[in-house]
Scaffold this motif. Structure first.
Motif, PDB file in Angstrom:
ATOM      1  N   ALA B 206      57.503  60.060  41.105  1.00 17.63           N
ATOM      2  CA  ALA B 206      56.782  60.105  42.378  1.00 17.63           C
ATOM      3  C   ALA B 206      57.544  59.215  43.355  1.00 17.63           C
ATOM      4  CB  ALA B 206      55.361  59.604  42.208  1.00 17.63           C
ATOM      5  N   VAL B 207      57.971  59.802  44.460  1.00 19.27           N
ATOM      6  CA  VAL B 207      58.688  59.021  45.468  1.00 19.27           C
ATOM      7  C   VAL B 207      57.667  58.436  46.434  1.00 19.27           C
ATOM      8  CG1 VAL B 207      60.457  59.027  47.252  1.00 19.27           C
ATOM      9  CG2 VAL B 207      60.686  60.527  45.256  1.00 19.27           C
ATOM     10  N   VAL B 208      57.723  57.087  46.600  1.00 22.85           N
ATOM     11  CA  VAL B 208      56.732  56.402  47.428  1.00 22.85           C
ATOM     12  C   VAL B 208      57.403  55.856  48.680  1.00 22.85           C
ATOM     13  CG1 VAL B 208      54.991  54.586  47.460  1.00 22.85           C
ATOM     14  CG2 VAL B 208      55.619  55.658  45.314  1.00 22.85           C
ATOM     15  N   ASP B 209      56.730  56.026  49.796  1.00 20.26           N
ATOM     16  CA  ASP B 209      57.226  55.447  51.037  1.00 20.26           C
ATOM     17  C   ASP B 209      56.037  55.122  51.918  1.00 20.26           C
ATOM     18  OD1 ASP B 209      59.185  54.610  52.860  1.00 20.26           O
ATOM     19  OD2 ASP B 209      59.054  56.523  53.936  1.00 20.26           O
ATOM     20  N   GLY B 211      53.481  53.412  51.511  1.00 19.95           N
ATOM     21  CA  GLY B 211      52.164  53.416  50.883  1.00 19.95           C
ATOM     22  C   GLY B 211      51.609  54.765  50.504  1.00 19.95           C
ATOM     23  N   ARG B 212      52.446  55.823  50.525  1.00 21.97           N
ATOM     24  CA  ARG B 212      51.955  57.100  50.030  1.00 21.97           C
ATOM     25  C   ARG B 212      53.043  57.826  49.245  1.00 21.97           C
ATOM     26  NH1 ARG B 212      49.983  60.896  53.194  1.00 21.97           N
ATOM     27  NH2 ARG B 212      48.525  59.594  54.349  1.00 21.97           N
ATOM     28  N   VAL B 213      52.619  58.761  48.407  1.00 23.50           N
ATOM     29  CA  VAL B 213      53.573  59.530  47.622  1.00 23.50           C
ATOM     30  C   VAL B 213      54.095  60.655  48.513  1.00 23.50           C
ATOM     31  CG1 VAL B 213      53.863  61.047  45.631  1.00 23.50           C
ATOM     32  CG2 VAL B 213      52.467  58.974  45.440  1.00 23.50           C
ATOM     33  N   ILE B 214      55.405  60.675  48.748  1.00 26.75           N
ATOM     34  CA  ILE B 214      55.943  61.703  49.654  1.00 26.75           C
ATOM     35  C   ILE B 214      56.605  62.846  48.898  1.00 26.75           C
ATOM     36  CG2 ILE B 214      56.208  60.167  51.632  1.00 26.75           C
ATOM     37  CD1 ILE B 214      59.174  59.977  50.930  1.00 26.75           C
ATOM     38  N   ALA B 215      56.846  62.683  47.617  1.00 23.02           N
ATOM     39  CA  ALA B 215      57.389  63.803  46.839  1.00 23.02           C
ATOM     40  C   ALA B 215      57.118  63.548  45.368  1.00 23.02           C
ATOM     41  CB  ALA B 215      58.888  63.921  47.066  1.00 23.02           C
ATOM     42  N   ARG B 216      56.909  64.642  44.637  1.00 23.82           N
ATOM     43  CA  ARG B 216      56.668  64.511  43.205  1.00 23.82           C
ATOM     44  C   ARG B 216      57.417  65.579  42.463  1.00 23.82           C
ATOM     45  NH1 ARG B 216      51.672  62.584  39.974  1.00 23.82           N
ATOM     46  NH2 ARG B 216      53.242  62.953  38.389  1.00 23.82           N
ATOM     47  N   GLY B 217      57.844  65.285  41.267  1.00 28.70           N
ATOM     48  CA  GLY B 217      58.476  66.312  40.467  1.00 28.70           C
ATOM     49  C   GLY B 217      59.304  65.680  39.376  1.00 28.70           C
ATOM     50  N   SER B 218      59.899  66.549  38.557  1.00 28.99           N
ATOM     51  CA  SER B 218      60.803  66.036  37.543  1.00 28.99           C
ATOM     52  C   SER B 218      62.081  65.611  38.257  1.00 28.99           C
ATOM     53  CB  SER B 218      61.110  67.120  36.515  1.00 28.99           C
ATOM     54  OG  SER B 218      61.914  68.105  37.120  1.00 28.99           O
ATOM     55  N   ARG B 225      65.956  69.484  45.170  1.00 27.93           N
ATOM     56  CA  ARG B 225      65.388  69.418  46.500  1.00 27.93           C
ATOM     57  C   ARG B 225      66.307  68.673  47.467  1.00 27.93           C
ATOM     58  NH1 ARG B 225      59.192  67.637  47.475  1.00 27.93           N
ATOM     59  NH2 ARG B 225      59.338  67.565  49.743  1.00 27.93           N
ATOM     60  N   ILE B 226      67.043  67.722  46.942  1.00 24.12           N
ATOM     61  CA  ILE B 226      67.931  66.985  47.848  1.00 24.12           C
ATOM     62  C   ILE B 226      69.369  67.472  47.731  1.00 24.12           C
ATOM     63  CG2 ILE B 226      66.522  64.920  47.910  1.00 24.12           C
ATOM     64  CD1 ILE B 226      68.394  63.685  45.918  1.00 24.12           C
ATOM     65  N   LEU B 305      66.942  60.007  52.655  1.00 19.77           N
ATOM     66  CA  LEU B 305      67.501  60.654  53.822  1.00 19.77           C
ATOM     67  C   LEU B 305      66.948  62.067  53.917  1.00 19.77           C
ATOM     68  CD1 LEU B 305      69.414  59.515  55.846  1.00 19.77           C
ATOM     69  CD2 LEU B 305      71.295  60.647  54.664  1.00 19.77           C
ATOM     70  N   THR B 306      66.916  62.741  52.780  1.00 17.71           N
ATOM     71  CA  THR B 306      66.449  64.125  52.770  1.00 17.71           C
ATOM     72  C   THR B 306      64.947  64.213  53.018  1.00 17.71           C
ATOM     73  OG1 THR B 306      68.136  64.525  51.115  1.00 17.71           O
ATOM     74  CG2 THR B 306      66.539  66.277  51.479  1.00 17.71           C
ATOM     75  N   LEU B 307      64.200  63.333  52.361  1.00 13.77           N
ATOM     76  CA  LEU B 307      62.747  63.445  52.432  1.00 13.77           C
ATOM     77  C   LEU B 307      62.158  62.880  53.724  1.00 13.77           C
ATOM     78  CD1 LEU B 307      61.757  62.505  48.784  1.00 13.77           C
ATOM     79  CD2 LEU B 307      61.735  64.774  49.821  1.00 13.77           C
ATOM     80  N   THR B 308      62.795  61.846  54.259  1.00 17.73           N
ATOM     81  CA  THR B 308      62.197  61.181  55.408  1.00 17.73           C
ATOM     82  C   THR B 308      63.072  61.243  56.643  1.00 17.73           C
ATOM     83  OG1 THR B 308      63.201  59.043  54.990  1.00 17.73           O
ATOM     84  CG2 THR B 308      61.153  59.488  53.864  1.00 17.73           C
ATOM     85  N   GLY B 309      64.316  61.675  56.469  1.00  9.73           N
ATOM     86  CA  GLY B 309      65.216  61.749  57.599  1.00  9.73           C
ATOM     87  C   GLY B 309      65.748  60.399  58.041  1.00  9.73           C
ATOM     88  N   ARG B 310      65.563  59.376  57.213  1.00  9.13           N
ATOM     89  CA  ARG B 310      66.140  58.064  57.539  1.00  9.13           C
ATOM     90  C   ARG B 310      66.504  57.349  56.247  1.00  9.13           C
ATOM     91  NH1 ARG B 310      62.199  54.881  56.006  1.00  9.13           N
ATOM     92  NH2 ARG B 310      60.172  55.861  55.927  1.00  9.13           N
ATOM     93  N   PRO B 311      67.450  56.408  56.318  1.00  7.20           N
ATOM     94  CA  PRO B 311      67.861  55.710  55.100  1.00  7.20           C
ATOM     95  C   PRO B 311      66.733  54.847  54.525  1.00  7.20           C
ATOM     96  CG  PRO B 311      69.405  55.333  56.911  1.00  7.20           C
ATOM     97  CD  PRO B 311      68.207  56.000  57.487  1.00  7.20           C
ATOM     98  N   ALA B 312      66.816  54.642  53.212  1.00  3.67           N
ATOM     99  CA  ALA B 312      65.765  53.908  52.511  1.00  3.67           C
ATOM    100  C   ALA B 312      65.585  52.493  53.029  1.00  3.67           C
ATOM    101  CB  ALA B 312      66.078  53.862  51.024  1.00  3.67           C
ATOM    102  N   GLN B 313      66.676  51.828  53.400  1.00  7.59           N
ATOM    103  CA  GLN B 313      66.605  50.414  53.774  1.00  7.59           C
ATOM    104  C   GLN B 313      65.737  50.168  54.997  1.00  7.59           C
ATOM    105  OE1 GLN B 313      69.288  51.754  52.621  1.00  7.59           O
ATOM    106  NE2 GLN B 313      70.240  50.371  51.167  1.00  7.59           N
ATOM    107  N   GLU B 314      65.512  51.226  55.794  1.00  4.90           N
ATOM    108  CA  GLU B 314      64.753  50.997  57.020  1.00  4.90           C
ATOM    109  C   GLU B 314      63.257  50.879  56.798  1.00  4.90           C
ATOM    110  OE1 GLU B 314      65.834  53.860  59.935  1.00  4.90           O
ATOM    111  OE2 GLU B 314      67.939  53.260  59.875  1.00  4.90           O
ATOM    112  N   SER B 315      62.817  51.180  55.574  1.00  5.99           N
ATOM    113  CA  SER B 315      61.393  51.056  55.285  1.00  5.99           C
ATOM    114  C   SER B 315      60.962  49.609  55.458  1.00  5.99           C
ATOM    115  CB  SER B 315      61.127  51.508  53.854  1.00  5.99           C
ATOM    116  OG  SER B 315      59.752  51.573  53.618  1.00  5.99           O
TER     117      SER B 315
END
Lengths: 264, 339
Positions: B206-209, B211-218, B225-226, B305-315
């Motif tokens: 489960a990908v979290v960003d 405070g919510r799950v933004i993607a789930r899967g194996s 997906r990416i 980048l794929t899921l949110t359109g921005r790099p992870a570090q910006e969270s």
């Protein structure tokens, strides 16, 4: 959680804190050096300058004061210990375990109390060496030592609350102590309060520290020159009452703080 | 299969900050869920709620069949928690720590001692058992911390970033230990910043960003997906670029991207090393000189980048997750094959 369960958990954690003592030799060293320094410094530096009515011995007057002051400072060790557990994530781990909510605090305060019994013994021996004597019987003397030990235990609970509130061990080592300087010095611990300005005398007279010191002096049969009202008439009973009141306030507060404690 | 962990619509705010913003997840019994996200995404806050340490503002939580918010005391005997920081007493020995935790889980004295000895052996700490934890390496501390969570073999286990801050070797060791554990049928919720780690250990991610799950899967589903991997070639001469483009176009998905200045050509691929070998063969047939060939696995950054359109570090960092877990996930999760 049953009372037996709480005791069991508290005991396991008491053992944990006791195991730590020899691993940090500084703990024991500083815990004993500071009171010895107080006994020696006050005896020899202030001894000649503080006249007591009837020419009573200052050293006999002083020792119960040093006992009570040192035990009050027990607060700091508990504060630092709990803040350390907090900052290292140990409190989180303990809170995730199926143990009594009081266990961590009971363990810490009990272990600190046992350490303080040792410190008290060192101070008493040191006191005898500089000329302090017990003039009553074994029963009264024992009651005095029990009272002083209970005071240390009570102060530890206040320290527990402080430690969990400030969270960082560095802050805890200051926050646990700084307020104790006025509290212990504005009392009859080191000088007779008769020499203080009137308003300060009133504070010193009703300061619980003075009550504990008076109780100890009375029980040891040491000179106990000043004071008025209830603290003067019934210091022993009043001291025990203070312990009940303080524990009644700070044990629930500390346990409540622990239940919602978050390390970061 | 019944769910060992269910969280529904968790919300936890700290002032303006929504550390958990409607987070939901479920973990079927006996499986491993990897909670993947950057610093401050809400991973640690989630674990704290699930393990009774923190009350959410709203939401429902069941762990091992127990309502966590209504009966936290009933949950604690059924869970094990090992956090980001080795939460053991540094002044005690490894053995003393484990015996203490055994006793706190209400095992008898003998049983606690035996259990401690067994765990110390199993986690490769036998030789250091009677040394004070202060003398342990980071990896040893983490293993001891994990052992402490396993004293009673709880059915549900939470590991909060079990390898953050460990060197690569200690990390691989830790993975081995966790894999063994999971084979034993324990339900595990694992948080991590490393896709590679989730990939290796988790059945489901489960990908979290924020405070919510933004993607789930194996792991495979997420990678698909990416866009899977990227093949990258650097050639020696400018005139060889067209050869490189056609070679990569033949093995990759879509139009290769050209950086003429660096003489670098990139294309997403789905066949991994086979695509790399084929591309090299084609370039060799065309007598192009190859300076560098690399196959990039997707990193957490790519996922973000794929899921949110921005790099992870910006969270933005949230309370509950801390500074200190700031190792760059990109560097570590990236696998590079250079020719």
């Amino acid at each position: 959680m049953s009372l037996a369960g709480e005791l069991h958990d508290g005991l396991i954690l008491t053992k944990r804190s006791l195991l730590r003592i020899p691993r940090v030799p500084e703990t024991l060293m500083f815990a004993t050096i500071q009171p010895i320094m107080f006994v020696v410094l006050f005896s020899y530096v202030f001894g000649g300058a503080v006249p007591l009515p009837g020419g009573a011995s200052y050293r006999e007057f002083l020792l119960p004061g040093v006992f009570v002051q040192t035990m009050s400072f027990a607060t700091a060790a508990t504060s630092v210990g709990l803040a350390e557990d907090m900052s290292k994530g140990l409190i989180d781990r303990f809170r995730s375990l199926p143990i009594a909510r009081s266990a961590v605090l009971v363990g810490r305060t009990t272990a600190d109390m046992l350490l303080n019994v040792f410190v008290l013994a060192v101070m008493a021996v040191c006191g005898v060496l500089v000329g302090w004597r017990i003039h009553t019987d074994v029963g009264h003397a024992l009651l005095a030592f029990v009272l002083i030990t209970l005071l240390a235990f009570t102060m530890s609970w206040i320290g527990a609350l402080i430690g969990m509130s400030v969270r960082s061990p560095e802050v805890a080592s200051t926050a646990g102590i700084v307020w104790l300087f006025p509290v212990t010095f504005v009392s009859n611990a080191f000088v007779p309060i008769g020499g203080m300005p009137g308003w300060l005398q009133t504070i010193a007279n009703w300061n619980p520290v003075s009550t504990f010191v008076s109780a100890a002096r009375e029980l040891f049969g040491n000179p106990n020159p000043f004071g008025s009202g209830l603290p003067r008439e019934h210091p022993v009973v009043l001291s025990f009452a203070w312990i009940v009141v303080l524990l009644g306030i700070f044990v629930p507060l500390a346990v409540r703080k622990y239940r919602i404690a978050t390390s970061r | 299969m019944p769910d060992a962990i269910v969280a529904e619509d968790l919300v936890k705010t700290y002032g303006e900050l929504r550390a958990l913003d409607g987070l939901s997840l479920e973990v079927p019994e006996g499986t491993v869920l990897g909670l993947l996200g950057p610093n401050g995404a809400g991973k640690t806050t989630t674990v704290r709620v699930l393990t009774t340490l923190l009350r959410p503002d709203s939401g429902r939580v069941r762990v091992a069949g127990v309502d966590v918010l209504a009966e936290p005391a009933m949950v604690r005997p059924r869970i094990g928690l090992s956090g980001q920081y080795a939460a053991v007493d540094e002044r005690l020995t490894g053995r003393e720590n484990l015996v203490m935790f055994g006793r706190l889980y209400h095992l008898g004295r003998k049983e606690s001692t035996a259990r401690a000895a067994a765990l110390l052996d199993r986690f490769g700490l036998g030789a250091a058992a009677d040394r004070v934890v202060q003398t342990y390496s980071g990896g040893m501390r983490r293993r001891l911390d994990l052992a402490a969570a396993l004293v009673t073999t709880p059915p549900v286990l939470f590991l909060d970033e079990p390898t953050t801050g460990l060197d690569p070797r200690a990390r691989v060791d830790m993975w081995g230990v966790i894999e063994e554990l999971v084979d034993g049928g324990t339900t595990l919720l694992l948080t991590t910043q490393y896709l590679e780690e989730a990939d290796r250990l988790a059945d489901s991610i489960a990908v979290v960003d924020h405070g919510r799950v933004i993607a789930r899967g194996s792991s495979d589903e997420l990678k698909d997906r990416i866009g899977g991997e990227t093949l990258e070639v650097v050639v020696g001469e400018d005139h060889q670029l067209p050869d490189a483009v056609s070679a990569l176009a033949a093995v990759g998905q879509g139009e290769p991207v050209v950086d003429a200045h660096a003489r670098r050509v990139k294309v997403p691929v789905t066949t991994g090393v086979r695509a790399l070998i084929e591309a090299v063969r084609r370039l060799d047939d065309a007598h192009a000189s190859i300076l560098d060939v690399a196959l990039h696995r997707p990193t957490l950054d790519d996922v973000f980048l794929t899921l949110t359109g921005r790099p992870a570090q910006e969270s933005a960092p949230a309370a509950g997750d801390t500074a200190g877990e700031d190792a760059s996930p990109a560097d570590e999760a990236q696998e590079r094959t250079s020719a």
